[in-house]
Structures are given as structure tokens and as C-alpha cells.
Design an enzyme around this catalytic site. Structure first.
Site, PDB file in Angstrom:
ATOM      1  N   LYS A   1     -10.254   0.242  -2.503  1.00 31.00           N
ATOM      2  CA  LYS A   1     -10.151   0.042  -1.056  1.00 31.00           C
ATOM      3  C   LYS A   1     -10.452   1.342  -0.329  1.00 31.00           C
ATOM      4  O   LYS A   1      -9.606   2.231  -0.254  1.00 31.00           O
ATOM      5  CB  LYS A   1      -8.749  -0.463  -0.679  1.00 31.00           C
ATOM      6  CG  LYS A   1      -8.556  -0.654   0.832  1.00 31.00           C
ATOM      7  CD  LYS A   1      -7.157  -1.164   1.151  1.00 31.00           C
ATOM      8  CE  LYS A   1      -6.902  -1.195   2.646  1.00 31.00           C
ATOM      9  NZ  LYS A   1      -5.539  -1.698   2.988  1.00 31.00           N
TER      10      LYS A   1
ATOM     11  N   LYS B   1      -6.961   3.337  -3.550  1.00 33.47           N
ATOM     12  CA  LYS B   1      -7.353   3.367  -2.134  1.00 33.47           C
ATOM     13  C   LYS B   1      -7.581   4.801  -1.702  1.00 33.47           C
ATOM     14  O   LYS B   1      -6.811   5.697  -2.054  1.00 33.47           O
ATOM     15  CB  LYS B   1      -6.236   2.707  -1.309  1.00 33.47           C
ATOM     16  CG  LYS B   1      -6.439   2.708   0.193  1.00 33.47           C
ATOM     17  CD  LYS B   1      -5.295   1.957   0.875  1.00 33.47           C
ATOM     18  CE  LYS B   1      -5.327   2.103   2.380  1.00 33.47           C
ATOM     19  NZ  LYS B   1      -4.203   1.400   3.053  1.00 33.47           N
TER      20      LYS B   1
ATOM     21  N   ASP C   1       0.862  -1.181   0.000  1.00 37.03           N
ATOM     22  CA  ASP C   1       0.000   0.000   0.000  1.00 37.03           C
ATOM     23  C   ASP C   1       0.901   1.233   0.000  1.00 37.03           C
ATOM     24  O   ASP C   1       1.517   1.562   1.016  1.00 37.03           O
ATOM     25  CB  ASP C   1      -0.898   0.006   1.240  1.00 37.03           C
ATOM     26  CG  ASP C   1      -1.961  -1.084   1.229  1.00 37.03           C
ATOM     27  OD1 ASP C   1      -1.665  -2.196   0.725  1.00 37.03           O
ATOM     28  OD2 ASP C   1      -3.066  -0.845   1.729  1.00 37.03           O
TER      29      ASP C   1
END
Length: 315
Positions: free
Chosen positions: A251, A215, A152
Site C-alpha cells: 500500500k 505500507k 494500519d
């Protein structure tokens, strides 16, 4: 190093070309976007569908600890909870992943070995992203070498807001190359991007550079995932696949704490991107406290009564 999709080669050929492409995307109607997100959030979910949605949401959680006080013991405990969220009911789904800092990735990998639960690691000088590129890439290499299945990363919001889109694009490309077989989630920190138009541009920029997921946020700022910014990103991945055939995950992270919230987000997924995204390979929740509420709601559906917070672990 990964390259962009052939259909968009011209769009990413230079900073000016990328700026023209991103600023040529349709503008976002904030009122319409927020009204649609709010309307979808009112959908009624009946008992059978609710039980399915709760189990699906549990399976989509990246169970997360990103604190300066993290210890190997805490990470091992979190890993155990990811594998068996409710030790009294082994039919409870496992979470999708455990998300930790790079220095805890090896501990998480050892604890999760053979479980099927992924190891996700934040990287690239998370959460601010204020570091030189070679430092960020070293961060990624360390995490992957320690056993991370997913990375991430945070984008350079300063560069993005200054209109230096090619710098952000090339940084994502470089991180993607370091990931190897690990999947890459690109974090925009939507709360710092100021406008919905910027969120749409960041979504396309990330996808053009090879993001496996886009995300919303780090969970470290005041505004994190919201129904509206997640809806906008779901529209982006839907449109991107329609144009390229490439599917990208979404996400939302930060601020999603209750089962009711999670179900609303799943409705957004189904009604916007479609059923193909109703799977933890393509949709995740970045959360920690959410799991406990889902477990209590799941127990309520099976027993007819709430067990209360004392019957779930405090992370």
C-alpha cells in the site's frame, strides 16, 4: 501469539540473528532502482487499457480521513462516497475501504454495513508511534471491537533506526495477535528511514512478523509514497512469496493525487510483482484527493469532456 515462518525461525531467534539476516539482504542500487521506476513510468496506456486501469485504481483506494477535525458526519459522508463514488453512474466501482481513526471506526462500520467496503483504522499511536506497547495494543483492540476489518499500524522508527530490530519484530507480532481476523498493514514511514537499504530491511522485517500488507507511509511527513520506494517494496513481496509461498500486499500512501500517478503505480505492480497483485486484496492506494481525479478522468472517457471539479464532492 503468531509465530514466524519455520524457514526463518533461526533468523528471528535473537536480536543479533535478525540483524545478521536483515543486513545480509542484497544492497540496493539507488541509481538503478530510480532509473527503473522512472522508465516504467513512461509506459503509454491506451484508451481501453486506461479505462480498465482507472476502474481498477478506484477499487483499490482506501478513502482516508485522518484529521483532528474529523466528525461523525464527515465520516458518514466519506462512507457514502466510498459506496457510490459517482452517484450519477452506478457502474463506478466502490472503493476498497474507508480509513479512519479508531474513535471513528464504529461510525464507519455502521455506515458501511452490508456494502462490501472495508473499515480500516490506523492504530498504535498513529502517526508517530510514540507510546508504550500496552497503549498501542489497547488502541488496536478498541478499533477491532468497533468494527475495523483492517488495522494500519506504524512501526517504532526510533527502535528500527537504532538497530533494535527484534523489538520492532516482536511489537508487530503482538499487534498481529490483537488483530484477530482483521488484516494488518504495517507502515514504515519510508521518508524517515533514510536509505533504500533500510526500506528493504523494514519490508522483510514486517513480512517475517506476519504483516498482511506493507505500507510506505502515514501521509503525515514530507516524503511519502514514491515510485522508487514502492518498486522496492514490490520487489520484496515478490521475492518473499518466491521463498515462502506467502503473498503479502503493498500500500503506497500519501502524495498520489492524479490518475496519471495511479496508472504509473499500477504499471509498477504489473511489471514487478505481477498480475496476482492487480487486485484490491493485494494492492491499495492510501489517498483522499486521488478519487476525485479518477472520477473526472472516468467521466472524460465516457462523455468525451471533462466535468470539472465542481461535479465531484470535496472531501
Amino acid at each position: 501469539m503468531p509465530t514466524t515462518l519455520p524457514a526463518f525461525a533461526d533468523a528471528t531467534a535473537s536480536d543479533s540473528a535478525l540483524r545478521r539476516f536483515l543486513h545480509g539482504l542484497p544492497g540496493v542500487d539507488p541509481v538503478g532502482l530510480e532509473a527503473r521506476a522512472a522508465a516504467l513510468g513512461t509506459r503509454s496506456i491506451k484508451t481501453t487499457a486506461k479505462a480498465y486501469a482507472i476502474d481498477l485504481a478506484i477499487s483499490m483506494i482506501d478513502l482516508t480521513t485522518l484529521e483532528g477535525a474529523d466528525t461523525p458526519g464527515k465520516v458518514r459522508a466519506l462512507a457514502a462516497k466510498a459506496v457510490h463514488p459517482d452517484p450519477t453512474d452506478r457502474t463506478t466501482p466502490r472503493t476498497a475501504a474507508v480509513c479512519v481513526y479508531p474513535d471513528m471506526a464504529a461510525t464507519a462500520a455502521a455506515a458501511l454495513a452490508g456494502s462490501g467496503v472495508k473499515v480500516a483504522s490506523v492504530a498504535t499511536a498513529f502517526p508517530a508511534g510514540r507510546a508504550a506497547l500496552d497503549v498501542k495494543l489497547a488502541d488496536v483492540r478498541d478499533a477491532v471491537a468497533a468494527g475495523a476489518d483492517e488495522i494500519d499500524m506504524v512501526i517504532d522508527r526510533g527502535a528500527f533506526l537504532a538497530g533494535r530490530y527484534l523489538k520492532v519484530y516482536e511489537e508487530i507480532l503482538a499487534v498481529k495477535a490483537e488483530c484477530g481476523s482483521a488484516r494488518l498493514k504495517v507502515i514504515f514511514e519510508t521518508g524517515e528511514l533514510s536509505t533504500y537499504d533500510n526500506i528493504r530491511r523494514a519490508s522483510w522485517l514486517g513480512m517475517l512478523a506476519g504483516a498482511d500488507f506493507i505500507k510506505t507511509s502515514t501521509g503525515k511527513v514530507a516524503t511519502n509514497a514514491t515510485p522508487a520506494n514502492t518498486l522496492l517494496m514490490l520487489e520484496a513481496v515478490r521475492d518473499f512469496r518466491a521463498q515462502t509461498g506467502v503473498q503479502v500486499g503493498v500500500k503506497p500512501a500519501g502524495g498520489i493525487r492524479t490518475s496519471k500517478d495511479a496508472v504509473k503505480f499500477l504499471v509498477l505492480v504489473n511489471e514487478t510483482a505481477g498480475e496476482d497483485w492487480l487486485d484490491n486484496h493485494w494492492f491499495r492506494f492510501g489517498a483522499s484527493s486521488l478519487l476525485n481525479d479518477l472520477l473526472m478522468q472516468r467521466q472524460k472517457l465516457s462523455t468525451g469532456r471533462y466535468s470539472g471539479p465542481d461535479y465531484v464532492t470535496v472531501d
